[in-house]
Motif scaffolding. Structure first.
Motif, PDB file in Angstrom:
ATOM      1  N   VAL A 184      42.781 -37.045   7.940  1.00 18.75           N
ATOM      2  CA  VAL A 184      43.620 -37.868   8.788  1.00 18.75           C
ATOM      3  C   VAL A 184      44.306 -38.979   7.999  1.00 18.75           C
ATOM      4  N   ARG A 213      45.139 -38.406  16.823  1.00 15.46           N
ATOM      5  CA  ARG A 213      45.291 -38.655  15.388  1.00 15.46           C
ATOM      6  C   ARG A 213      45.728 -37.402  14.650  1.00 15.46           C
ATOM      7  N   THR A 234      48.983 -37.413  12.343  1.00 16.46           N
ATOM      8  CA  THR A 234      48.974 -36.953  10.950  1.00 16.46           C
ATOM      9  C   THR A 234      50.073 -35.919  10.710  1.00 16.46           C
TER      10      THR A 234
END
Length: 615
Positions: free
Chosen positions: A91, A207, A211
């Motif tokens: 991430v 997330r 990313t």
């Protein structure tokens, strides 16, 4: 140990650390929090060194890809009863975009499983082994997952399903139906930083999307190359970014250690460092496939890490840790058998204190690639670069270990003399920027002496080519750099003879190029080098032989994996990839050769018929 082919792995990166994920769905290499940190999962080097697998139970087929222009990996597993995707990512920091990639990376590996159709039984096995497998950690079940402790690392394994913890491993079986999504996260903290965090399903999904957008923004901002092999060049640019340590701008040679040059062999080295040797070629590749800003940050790292009082007689070190560290002392991990019993497994690199004269030329050539950037450099850095040119001018007649870090007796290597010539040649062109006009007469004299020495002693009549070292008849692929750095025109008769000699006498049956075949003081063998094959394509393009250049280029590029990744070498007796993986130098060679071929072909086209604007 694992027998998984090296080509089976895909790489994940958060621009601070890296993971390798096999096509079978197993994370067999992961270092936290830096590229050069001890591994948390290291099964690629030993069966007891840890892994994390997610895969369907029973017979299935798999296909994978990077999701768009990112380093987020998607694998689709298809069974008789349905299909699932596993999406893997290290991430990025929340909201990181463009030049910020890696700025706030939290040290977290995300793995999301989604059922596309039907019903699929999935098995998850989680078996962490910190410190290269030396530690068998404690696994403590919590409401949100599993807390892993032992040694200096603390890990939080977030899971939406219960796991059975048996001793030092955790297992779970999931039955997923179309539309089901399950996310897992592994967050790392050093014990001095407090406990790591458990992640919710919402946070994992959010997330992961962030990313994807972060990598996409970098690619849209940076990747402007238009021309032949555009996809391969773009992938190589992303790999170079993925191998970049954001805090300093250092670019590592590869994210792994001790993947061998021959299966079962002993030539197994740690490549998780930055070499001065790679500097100028890396900067040129970044200009083509990435961005001048990344090139400037990388050069700034090199200049700061290498800075020293050369005027006192100190040597310029050949390689550095990604934080600028100098002591990279090598040791062996006797408890690991190595990939396919290729031992020893090494961490650190014993070449760090070798003498290699080529580094002066690499540094000055890199500086010459960024003349505008030098205007803003502090006076001390400009003085250091001028002193580096002085060092090349005064030390070029000495012996050294050469570009390939030979561990035998020092010799007068041709490539080392060539790069000393590059050092003074580039310094002459940069004299005004370096405030060193008074040194130009000395540099000019040294350049003439070097040129005469190379032409007189570097050429071998018996070999009919420029050779590895003065007085030697052995061919060496680094002689191709004579044309690439501009010492001699590529269509000079002696250079053409050298290109032909390397193409016909330093290649295997497939036409892939060896570095050299002379004794180097080491036991064992090695494969052909993809970088050297790209050098051959590059030199052929410079000589105007673009059809031959394309043939050689495509021969080497054909060994890119289904994800576009390149290793260091190809086995001499098979098509198997060897060496640390993925290898920056191979990707750099691909980018620079593609650019050289495009440029040579554009020269032969009528005006307006080019492939696009230069980046």
């Amino acid at each position: 140990m694992t027998s998984e082919p090296i080509a089976s792995y895909g790489m994940l990166s958060d621009c601070r650390s890296a993971a390798l994920v096999s096509a079978a769905g197993s994370v067999d290499w992961l270092c936290f929090p830096r590229f050069d940190s001890p591994s948390v999962f290291g099964r690629i080097l030993g069966g007891e060194a840890g892994f994390w697998s997610i895969r369907p139970v029973g017979k299935h087929s798999s296909a994978r890809r990077y999701l768009g222009p990112t380093m987020v990996l998607e694998t689709v597993h298809t069974t008789a009863g349905g299909a699932v995707t596993v999406t893997d990512a290290l991430v990025l920091g929340e909201g990181n975009r463009g030049h910020e990639l890696g700025a706030g990376a939290p040290g977290t590996l995300l793995r999301q499983v989604a059922c596309l159709e039907g019903e699929v039984d999935v098995e998850v096995i989680f078996e962490p082994r910190p410190e290269y497998g030396l530690i068998v950690p404690l696994l403590h079940g919590t409401e949100d997952g599993i807390l892993v402790s032992g040694g200096a690392d603390v890990l939080a394994f977030s899971t939406p399903v219960p796991f059975e913890v048996v001793g030092d491993a955790a297992r779970a079986r999931l039955v997923l139906r179309a539309g089901d999504v399950r996310g897992f996260a592994l967050h790392h903290r050093h014990s001095s930083q407090g406990e790591p965090s458990f992640w919710s399903q919402k946070d994992i999904a959010r997330r992961l999307e962030d990313t994807l957008e972060g990598w996409g923004s970098w690619s849209r901002m940076h990747q402007k190359y238009v021309g032949p092999w555009q996809d391969l060049v773009a992938t190589s640019g992303r790999i170079l970014q993925a191998l970049t340590f954001y805090p300093t701008g250092a670019i590592i040679a590869a994210p792994t250690t001790s993947l061998p040059e021959v299966a079962g062999g002993t030539r197994n080295w740690d490549y998780r460092y930055t070499w001065i040797r790679d500097a100028s070629m890396t900067l040129q590749a970044l200009w083509v496939a990435a961005c001048p800003d990344e090139a400037g940050k990388f050069f700034q790292f090199l200049a700061r890490a290498a800075a020293s009082r050369l005027s006192t007689g100190a040597e310029l070190q050949i390689m550095y840790g990604i934080g600028g560290e100098r002591d990279l002392s090598e040791r062996e991990l006797a408890h690991l058998p190595g990939w396919r019993d290729s031992s020893p497994v090494r961490v650190g690199n014993g070449a760090w204190n070798q003498r290699q004269l080529d580094v002066y030329g690499e540094l000055l050539d890199a500086a010459a690639t960024l003349p505008d950037y030098l205007d803003g450099m502090e006076p001390g850095t400009r003085l250091f670069l001028a002193d580096a040119a002085d060092a090349a001018a005064s030390r070029w007649q000495s012996t050294d270990q050469g570009i390939w870090e030979v561990r035998g007796a020092p010799r007068h290597y041709l490539h080392s003399k060539l790069m000393c010539w590059v050092a003074v040649d580039r310094a002459i062109g940069l004299a005004g920027v370096l405030d060193a006009e008074d040194r130009v007469p000395h540099w000019t004299q040294a350049r003439a002496q070097l040129a005469d020495s190379i032409r007189t002693n570097g050429w071998n009549d018996t070999a009919g080519a420029y050779t590895q070292a003065y007085g030697s008849e052995d061919l060496d692929a680094s002689a191709l750099m004579l044309a690439i750095v501009g010492f001699v025109p590529a269509d000079d008769p002696r250079m053409l003879a050298t290109i032909d000699a390397i193409e016909h006498r330093l290649t295997d049956s497939r036409g892939l190029v060896y570095r050299y075949q002379a004794d180097d003081g080491l036991t064992g063998e090695e494969g052909t080098f993809l970088l050297c094959t790209f050098w051959l394509a590059h030199a052929l393009a410079l000589s105007g032989q673009t059809r031959r250049a394309r043939t050689v280029f495509e021969r080497a590029a054909g060994f890119a994996t289904d994800l576009g990744l390149l290793a260091e070498e190809v086995a001499p007796d098979s098509n198997e990839l060897l060496g640390n993986f993925p290898q920056a130098f191979s990707h750099i060679g691909l980018v620079n050769a593609a650019w050289a071929i495009r440029t040579a072909e554009d020269k032969g086209r009528p005006p307006g018929a080019g492939d696009g604007d230069a980046p």
